[in-house]
Design a protein around this motif. Structure first.
Motif, PDB file in Angstrom:
ATOM      1  N   ALA A  85       0.782  -1.162  -0.001  1.00  0.00           N
ATOM      2  CA  ALA A  85       0.145  -0.152  -0.055  1.00  0.00           C
ATOM      3  C   ALA A  85       0.836   1.088   0.023  1.00  0.00           C
ATOM      4  O   ALA A  85       2.012   1.193   0.434  1.00  0.00           O
ATOM      5  CB  ALA A  85      -0.790  -0.010   1.330  1.00  0.00           C
ATOM      6  N   TYR A  86       0.409   2.215  -0.698  1.00  0.00           N
ATOM      7  CA  TYR A  86       0.830   3.670  -0.355  1.00  0.00           C
ATOM      8  C   TYR A  86      -0.005   4.256   0.914  1.00  0.00           C
ATOM      9  O   TYR A  86      -1.191   3.771   0.945  1.00  0.00           O
ATOM     10  CB  TYR A  86       0.639   4.527  -1.729  1.00  0.00           C
ATOM     11  N   PHE A  87       0.780   5.056   1.479  1.00  0.00           N
ATOM     12  CA  PHE A  87      -0.072   5.743   2.529  1.00  0.00           C
ATOM     13  C   PHE A  87      -0.105   7.387   2.344  1.00  0.00           C
ATOM     14  O   PHE A  87       1.140   7.943   2.421  1.00  0.00           O
ATOM     15  CB  PHE A  87       0.302   5.394   3.911  1.00  0.00           C
ATOM     16  N   LEU A  88      -1.067   7.960   2.100  1.00  0.00           N
ATOM     17  CA  LEU A  88      -1.018   9.617   1.820  1.00  0.00           C
ATOM     18  C   LEU A  88      -1.194  10.298   3.193  1.00  0.00           C
ATOM     19  O   LEU A  88      -2.145   9.790   3.938  1.00  0.00           O
ATOM     20  CB  LEU A  88      -2.309   9.816   1.005  1.00  0.00           C
ATOM     21  N   ALA A  89      -0.368  11.163   3.314  1.00  0.00           N
ATOM     22  CA  ALA A  89      -0.247  12.078   4.717  1.00  0.00           C
ATOM     23  C   ALA A  89      -0.100  13.439   4.302  1.00  0.00           C
ATOM     24  O   ALA A  89       0.407  13.701   3.149  1.00  0.00           O
ATOM     25  CB  ALA A  89       0.893  11.413   5.621  1.00  0.00           C
ATOM     26  N   THR A  90      -0.399  14.307   5.300  1.00  0.00           N
ATOM     27  CA  THR A  90      -0.117  15.817   5.132  1.00  0.00           C
ATOM     28  C   THR A  90      -0.491  16.203   3.633  1.00  0.00           C
ATOM     29  O   THR A  90       0.233  16.705   3.089  1.00  0.00           O
ATOM     30  CB  THR A  90       1.410  15.812   5.448  1.00  0.00           C
ATOM     31  N   SER A  91      -1.697  15.958   3.321  1.00  0.00           N
ATOM     32  CA  SER A  91      -2.177  16.518   1.957  1.00  0.00           C
ATOM     33  C   SER A  91      -2.662  17.879   2.134  1.00  0.00           C
ATOM     34  O   SER A  91      -3.668  18.135   3.171  1.00  0.00           O
ATOM     35  CB  SER A  91      -3.221  15.519   1.507  1.00  0.00           C
ATOM     36  N   PHE A  92      -2.239  18.712   1.289  1.00  0.00           N
ATOM     37  CA  PHE A  92      -2.824  20.100   1.289  1.00  0.00           C
ATOM     38  C   PHE A  92      -3.099  20.734   0.105  1.00  0.00           C
ATOM     39  O   PHE A  92      -2.438  20.055  -1.005  1.00  0.00           O
ATOM     40  CB  PHE A  92      -1.981  21.205   1.918  1.00  0.00           C
ATOM     41  N   THR A  93      -3.983  21.383  -0.571  1.00  0.00           N
ATOM     42  CA  THR A  93      -4.538  21.918  -1.627  1.00  0.00           C
ATOM     43  C   THR A  93      -4.747  23.520  -1.675  1.00  0.00           C
ATOM     44  O   THR A  93      -4.900  23.749  -0.417  1.00  0.00           O
ATOM     45  CB  THR A  93      -5.595  21.227  -2.418  1.00  0.00           C
ATOM     46  N   HIS A  94      -4.280  24.154  -2.535  1.00  0.00           N
ATOM     47  CA  HIS A  94      -4.515  25.836  -2.413  1.00  0.00           C
ATOM     48  C   HIS A  94      -6.146  26.012  -2.747  1.00  0.00           C
ATOM     49  O   HIS A  94      -6.726  25.444  -3.639  1.00  0.00           O
ATOM     50  CB  HIS A  94      -3.737  26.458  -3.437  1.00  0.00           C
ATOM     51  N   PRO A  95      -6.612  26.686  -1.746  1.00  0.00           N
ATOM     52  CA  PRO A  95      -8.032  26.811  -1.986  1.00  0.00           C
ATOM     53  C   PRO A  95      -8.332  27.740  -3.190  1.00  0.00           C
ATOM     54  O   PRO A  95      -9.865  27.434  -3.547  1.00  0.00           O
ATOM     55  CB  PRO A  95      -8.452  27.530  -0.484  1.00  0.00           C
ATOM     56  N   ALA A  96      -7.638  28.664  -3.701  1.00  0.00           N
ATOM     57  CA  ALA A  96      -8.070  29.356  -4.441  1.00  0.00           C
ATOM     58  C   ALA A  96      -8.085  28.460  -5.995  1.00  0.00           C
ATOM     59  O   ALA A  96      -8.711  28.829  -7.029  1.00  0.00           O
ATOM     60  CB  ALA A  96      -7.072  30.424  -5.152  1.00  0.00           C
ATOM     61  N   ARG A  97      -7.604  27.314  -6.121  1.00  0.00           N
ATOM     62  CA  ARG A  97      -7.670  26.434  -7.093  1.00  0.00           C
ATOM     63  C   ARG A  97      -8.664  25.284  -6.838  1.00  0.00           C
ATOM     64  O   ARG A  97      -8.760  24.116  -7.658  1.00  0.00           O
ATOM     65  CB  ARG A  97      -6.420  25.658  -7.396  1.00  0.00           C
ATOM     66  N   ARG A  98      -9.693  25.392  -6.077  1.00  0.00           N
ATOM     67  CA  ARG A  98     -10.735  24.271  -5.661  1.00  0.00           C
ATOM     68  C   ARG A  98     -11.385  23.941  -6.887  1.00  0.00           C
ATOM     69  O   ARG A  98     -11.656  22.850  -7.082  1.00  0.00           O
ATOM     70  CB  ARG A  98     -11.730  25.166  -4.919  1.00  0.00           C
ATOM     71  N   GLN A  99     -11.711  24.832  -7.789  1.00  0.00           N
ATOM     72  CA  GLN A  99     -12.308  24.506  -9.007  1.00  0.00           C
ATOM     73  C   GLN A  99     -11.627  23.305  -9.873  1.00  0.00           C
ATOM     74  O   GLN A  99     -12.305  22.808 -10.694  1.00  0.00           O
ATOM     75  CB  GLN A  99     -12.782  25.551  -9.852  1.00  0.00           C
ATOM     76  N   ASP A 100     -10.512  23.166  -9.667  1.00  0.00           N
ATOM     77  CA  ASP A 100      -9.574  22.520 -10.401  1.00  0.00           C
ATOM     78  C   ASP A 100      -9.497  20.949  -9.654  1.00  0.00           C
ATOM     79  O   ASP A 100      -9.120  19.994 -10.431  1.00  0.00           O
ATOM     80  CB  ASP A 100      -8.056  23.016 -10.650  1.00  0.00           C
ATOM     81  N   ARG A 101     -10.059  21.098  -8.621  1.00  0.00           N
ATOM     82  CA  ARG A 101     -10.092  19.652  -7.662  1.00  0.00           C
ATOM     83  C   ARG A 101      -8.583  19.018  -7.589  1.00  0.00           C
ATOM     84  O   ARG A 101      -8.722  17.981  -7.834  1.00  0.00           O
ATOM     85  CB  ARG A 101     -11.161  18.718  -8.192  1.00  0.00           C
ATOM     86  N   PRO A 102      -7.756  19.859  -7.027  1.00  0.00           N
ATOM     87  CA  PRO A 102      -6.231  19.456  -7.042  1.00  0.00           C
ATOM     88  C   PRO A 102      -6.192  18.056  -6.113  1.00  0.00           C
ATOM     89  O   PRO A 102      -5.528  17.330  -6.139  1.00  0.00           O
ATOM     90  CB  PRO A 102      -5.538  20.517  -6.616  1.00  0.00           C
ATOM     91  N   GLY A 103      -7.084  18.177  -4.884  1.00  0.00           N
ATOM     92  CA  GLY A 103      -6.981  16.964  -4.082  1.00  0.00           C
ATOM     93  C   GLY A 103      -7.513  15.704  -4.834  1.00  0.00           C
ATOM     94  O   GLY A 103      -6.928  14.541  -4.774  1.00  0.00           O
ATOM     95  N   ARG A 104      -8.462  15.689  -5.487  1.00  0.00           N
ATOM     96  CA  ARG A 104      -8.916  14.692  -6.264  1.00  0.00           C
ATOM     97  C   ARG A 104      -7.895  14.192  -7.163  1.00  0.00           C
ATOM     98  O   ARG A 104      -7.780  13.141  -7.163  1.00  0.00           O
ATOM     99  CB  ARG A 104     -10.552  14.730  -6.940  1.00  0.00           C
ATOM    100  N   LEU A 105      -7.287  15.226  -8.034  1.00  0.00           N
ATOM    101  CA  LEU A 105      -6.184  14.764  -8.853  1.00  0.00           C
ATOM    102  C   LEU A 105      -4.989  14.059  -8.356  1.00  0.00           C
ATOM    103  O   LEU A 105      -4.663  12.997  -8.736  1.00  0.00           O
ATOM    104  CB  LEU A 105      -5.719  16.013  -9.622  1.00  0.00           C
TER     105      LEU A 105
END
Length: 179
Positions: A85-105
């Motif tokens: 498994a991979y384990f994702l930790a400490t994920s952050f995205t820029h709120p000004a780019r919410r429309q791009d869905r960077p977290g989903r990407l």
């Protein structure tokens, strides 16, 4: 997506501060709580013990996540820990780019990369119930365990790795082997 470097520390700090303010304005105060916490997150980009990846658009960092190739032993069963498994930790995205869905990407990138590398699962965790609900209901993660850690409930989630061929048109290195 690419590996983070020491040169990314300031851009990560700016993004994390923006996310921290955005979350607090919406009633989700959690972590990071202060500039020391922000600096800790940003410094991980230069620390070889933290495999931080950044999502960039041009030269702008719009997301980051740490992609560990092992799962923390706490919270998972011995049988689950036998699966790669991979384990994702400490994920952050820029709120000004919410429309791009960077977290989903970033999540899709991890699922795709894991599948191409023969890794069975991608796992993640959060202490924030609202984030768990978003990950579960919007991104399709399955809530697996809710152990206590540091006197708080942690929400441990997982998804089976899956190849996403359409992703390579959105993220340039979606199938590049790990460094």
């Amino acid at each position: 997506m690419r590996p983070a470097t020491a040169d990314d520390q300031e851009a990560i700090a700016v993004m994390v501060r923006a996310r921290m303010a955005w979350m607090r304005n919406r009633g989700v105060p959690d972590w990071p709580r202060n500039d020391d916490d922000v600096n800790t997150v940003a410094a991980q980009a230069a620390d070889p013990n933290f495999p931080v990846r950044v999502l960039v658009d041009g030269r702008q960092v719009i997301g980051c996540t740490t992609v560990f190739t092992t799962t923390p032993e706490w919270g998972w069963t011995p049988e689950e820990l036998t699966h790669s498994a991979y384990f994702l930790a400490t994920s952050f995205t820029h709120p000004a780019r919410r429309q791009d869905r960077p977290g989903r990407l970033m999540a899709w990138w991890a699922l795709d990369r894991a599948a191409h590398e023969g890794v069975e699962w991608v796992r993640r965790g959060t202490f924030v119930e609202r984030l768990m609900t978003y990950y579960r209901d919007v991104q399709g993660w399955k809530l697996i365990h809710t152990p206590r850690r540091k006197s708080r409930t942690v929400y441990l989630m997982a998804r089976r790795a899956e190849a996403l061929p359409e992703l390579k048109t959105l993220i340039a290195d979606s199938v590049t082997p790990t460094e």
